[in-house]
Enzyme design. Structure first.
Site, PDB file in Angstrom:
ATOM      1  CE  LYS A 219      -3.441   2.479   2.594  1.00 61.46           C
ATOM      2  NZ  LYS A 219      -4.331   2.573   3.739  1.00 61.46           N
ATOM      3  CD  GLU A 225       9.216  -6.359   7.041  1.00 64.18           C
ATOM      4  OE1 GLU A 225       8.943  -5.221   6.562  1.00 64.18           O
ATOM      5  OE2 GLU A 225       9.025  -6.651   8.237  1.00 64.18           O
ATOM      6  N   GLY A 279      -4.816  -1.550   4.814  1.00 59.55           N
ATOM      7  CA  GLY A 279      -4.022  -2.685   4.344  1.00 59.55           C
ATOM      8  C   GLY A 279      -4.701  -4.020   4.593  1.00 59.55           C
ATOM      9  NE  ARG A 280      -6.391  -3.604  10.726  1.00 62.04           N
ATOM     10  CZ  ARG A 280      -5.648  -2.526  10.873  1.00 62.04           C
ATOM     11  NH1 ARG A 280      -4.465  -2.438  10.302  1.00 62.04           N
ATOM     12  NH2 ARG A 280      -6.081  -1.505  11.599  1.00 62.04           N
ATOM     13  CD  GLU A 365      -1.772  -4.353  11.397  1.00 64.29           C
ATOM     14  OE1 GLU A 365      -2.314  -4.045  10.327  1.00 64.29           O
ATOM     15  OE2 GLU A 365      -0.606  -4.761  11.456  1.00 64.29           O
ATOM     16  CG  HIS A 396      -5.826 -36.033  16.649  1.00 59.94           C
ATOM     17  ND1 HIS A 396      -6.153 -37.238  17.243  1.00 59.94           N
ATOM     18  CD2 HIS A 396      -6.768 -35.796  15.714  1.00 59.94           C
ATOM     19  CE1 HIS A 396      -7.249 -37.713  16.654  1.00 59.94           C
ATOM     20  NE2 HIS A 396      -7.633 -36.857  15.725  1.00 59.94           N
ATOM     21  CE  LYS A 524       5.920  -1.140  10.053  1.00 59.53           C
ATOM     22  NZ  LYS A 524       4.950  -0.478   9.192  1.00 59.53           N
TER      23      LYS A 524
HETATM   24  O1  F6P Z   1       3.305  -3.040   9.745  1.00 63.81           O
HETATM   25  C1  F6P Z   1       1.940  -3.119   9.642  1.00 63.81           C
HETATM   26  C2  F6P Z   1       1.450  -2.801   8.258  1.00 63.81           C
HETATM   27  O2  F6P Z   1       1.389  -1.438   8.085  1.00 63.81           O
HETATM   28  C3  F6P Z   1       0.089  -3.442   8.001  1.00 63.81           C
HETATM   29  O3  F6P Z   1      -0.955  -2.734   8.505  1.00 63.81           O
HETATM   30  C4  F6P Z   1       0.114  -3.576   6.530  1.00 63.81           C
HETATM   31  O4  F6P Z   1      -0.873  -4.462   6.095  1.00 63.81           O
HETATM   32  C5  F6P Z   1       1.520  -4.048   6.314  1.00 63.81           C
HETATM   33  O5  F6P Z   1       2.288  -3.334   7.254  1.00 63.81           O
HETATM   34  C6  F6P Z   1       2.068  -3.846   4.923  1.00 63.81           C
HETATM   35  O6  F6P Z   1       2.060  -2.514   4.534  1.00 63.81           O
HETATM   36  P1  F6P Z   1       2.239  -2.114   3.024  1.00 63.81           P
HETATM   37  O7  F6P Z   1       1.122  -2.698   2.244  1.00 63.81           O
HETATM   38  O8  F6P Z   1       2.213  -0.620   3.013  1.00 63.81           O
HETATM   39  O9  F6P Z   1       3.560  -2.648   2.539  1.00 63.81           O
END
Ligand code: F6P
Length: 553
Positions: A219, A225, A279-280, A365, A396, A524
């Protein structure tokens, strides 16, 4: 609305308050709670033989049985009063009408528009969504009919989706969940999210650069990452096929189209996202590109329609029969009045293998928050840890704790009535296993029943008396069962929208903002500082001895 700094945040829901903070509502519910010290679920079922009919609600293809919970009709009515007094109907209207209810970020939360709900109320945004959907469809069709080919002319056979959090969990879960509906020829789908280099390495080791398409989903397009994984993937591709290959092997989705271009991805291969989609909550947007490539544009429309169907239910059904409202109230009822401190989601559906992980982000979240909308601290719990797995495997593993452990975990069972892959009696066995768990949790087994059962099996009475305490199951443990016919694209859309709205309803009753996530920021920030120290640049801030010691290893 004033925070510590005296600054005022513009909150369209500022008139709302959590009725949980209101003594009259709390006392009314506390009184309801008292009766359940002496009244267990077994007795309730004996007294109210029609509990299934009374506490069972349908929405679209979903049926929720919540009769095995500590509710009588007056209890439910008081919980509904709580929802009304907390302003749920007004907040629901604000959500769908596009008010900036994510007030700490000054944004609306209009993910419902992506599935077509209330389009007429938001014509400008709806037009952008429709345009993006057309581009997604065109792109997907080109990949699916092999007219979009890789740099060397080979068709695309592997899709590597790079993203994290909401830009990963939704598409990964949905691609897996709907694998029955993947179009032929089936493509390989990989999801790389972790900054651990092993994750990318494992995928690249099996991939052929000529037939691989990378989707970079972020987003913000600033997430460490995702950007680092995308850089590694790009370098791998360029190394194999040269710089010119990038245009045929990389597409991206973001609100930050400039950053996509700066990263070196062709703007023609970029799909937009909007700041009014959290995002979620982005599975309904182009973030779902791998899903569209897997099940095709028509399947994706069915998925969107499923979400819209649940929106219509949430908007139109009266609160007493409103599925997300009922689920939200049950969660609050147990955590606030029975002090339960976690909730389990057990999916008796192999396709929903990744659903608990998806829901963890959506729920925790969104609602794992420490202050009310006006910045004041919250007295009671908000979201409790959500965890789970796939039944019957979990039976199990950890169901022992559900049945005899000393903490109560409300369990939500999800199960398909029919299998998409029937094989003899296997699905019947799965279905009854699910039902047996909820019945065992509710009924339990008394000491006398255990002794009798052991003696009937021919055990010596003294030994039966000694062994029986180990077999006793207290019962009286709550669970709900959500049944759907089969896991189709539409049903998955309905399920996701159901849980999105549950999370929203709970956030309203707690009077918190479900759409921000400030709690993830500090980690972060610190990791950036620590990376600098690790790479030999002296840190600005003094480190504690633990962090410094670990860093020096
Ligand atoms: O670190 C949390 C977060 O901001 C989430 O809310 C989001 O879904 C995820 O990181 C990834 O963010 P982006 O889509 O901006 O890479």
């Amino acid at each position: 609305l004033t925070g510590n700094s005296g600054m005022t945040l513009d909150d369209p829901l500022k008139q709302l308050q959590s009725a949980l903070d209101h003594p009259a509502h709390r006392q009314a519910l506390q009184q309801e709670r008292e009766q359940f010290h002496a009244l267990d679920l077994r007795t309730l079922f004996a007294q109210e033989p029609a509990r299934f009919q009374t506490f069972c609600t349908r929405a679209g293809d979903l049926l929720l049985d919540y009769s095995k919970t500590h509710l009588r009709e007056p209890t439910l009515q008081k919980l509904l009063d709580l929802a009304r007094a907390s302003g749920l109907p007004e907040a629901r209207e604000a959500l769908f009408s596009g008010a900036r209810i994510n007030h700490t970020e000054g944004r609306a939360a209009l993910h419902t528009l992506l599935r077509g709900t209330r389009q007429e109320q938001h014509p400008a945004q709806a037009a952008e969504v429709a345009h993006c959907l057309q581009r997604q469809d065109r792109f997907a069709r080109a990949i699916l009919d092999d007219t979009w080919r890789g740099h060397t002319g080979m068709p695309i056979r592997r899709i590597v989706h790079i993203g994290i959090g909401g830009s990963d969990l939704g598409p990964a879960m949905a691609v897996h969940a709907l694998s029955h509906f993947h179009l032929q020829p089936r493509r390989e789908f990989n999801f790389v999210s972790n900054i651990d280099p092993t994750a990318m390495d494992q995928v690249l080791q099996q991939a052929d650069p000529q037939t691989t398409l990378f989707i970079v989903a972020s987003k913000t397009f600033t997430t460490l990452e995702t950007l680092e994984n995308a850089r590694q993937a790009r370098a791998w591709l360029v190394n194999a096929l040269g710089e010119h290959a990038v245009a045929r092997h990389f597409v991206a989705i973001s609100t930050n189209l400039e950053a996509i271009s700066a990263f070196g991805i062709d703007p023609d291969n970029a799909f937009p996202l909007w700041d009014w989609v959290g995002g979620r909550y982005s599975i309904w947007s182009a973030i779902a590109l791998p899903l569209i490539l897997a099940i095709g544009p028509a399947g994706f429309r069915d998925f969107l329609r499923g979400g819209a169907l649940l929106d219509a239910h949430f908007l139109e059904a009266d609160l007493r029969h409103n599925l997300p409202v009922i689920l939200a109230l049950l969660g609050i009822w147990y955590s606030h009045f029975f002090d339960t401190r976690s909730q389990a989601l057990i999916c008796y559906d192999q396709y929903l293998h990744l659903f608990p992980a998806y829901l963890q982000q959506l729920d925790m979240e969104s609602n794992g928050k420490g202050c009310h909308r006006d910045g004041s601290p919250i007295a009671g719990p908000t979201a409790v840890p959500l965890w789970g797995g796939t039944g019957s495997n979990t039976q199990h593993s950890f169901h022992q704790l559900f049945h005899q452990g000393q903490i109560i975990v409300p369990v939500e069972f999800l199960v398909a009535r029919h299998s998409l892959n029937p094989r003899g009696e296997m699905h019947d066995m799965l279905y009854v296993n699910c039902l047996a768990q909820s019945r065992a949790l509710m009924m339990g087994r008394t000491l006398a029943e255990c002794v009798q059962e052991l003696c009937e099996r021919g055990m010596d009475p003294d030994r039966a008396q000694a062994l029986a305490p180990h077999l006793v199951m207290p019962g009286n443990r709550p669970s709900t069962t959500l049944v759907y016919p089969r896991l189709t694209p539409s049903v998955l859309g309905q399920l996701i929208a159901l849980y999105e709205h549950r999370v929203f309803c709970q956030s309203v009753i707690w009077n918190i903002n479900a759409f921000d996530q400030w709690g993830v920021e500090l980690g972060k920030q610190i990791s950036r500082q620590l990376l600098a120290v690790l790479q030999g640049q002296p840190g600005q801030t003094a480190l504690d001895s633990s962090t410094a010691g670990l860093l020096a290893l």
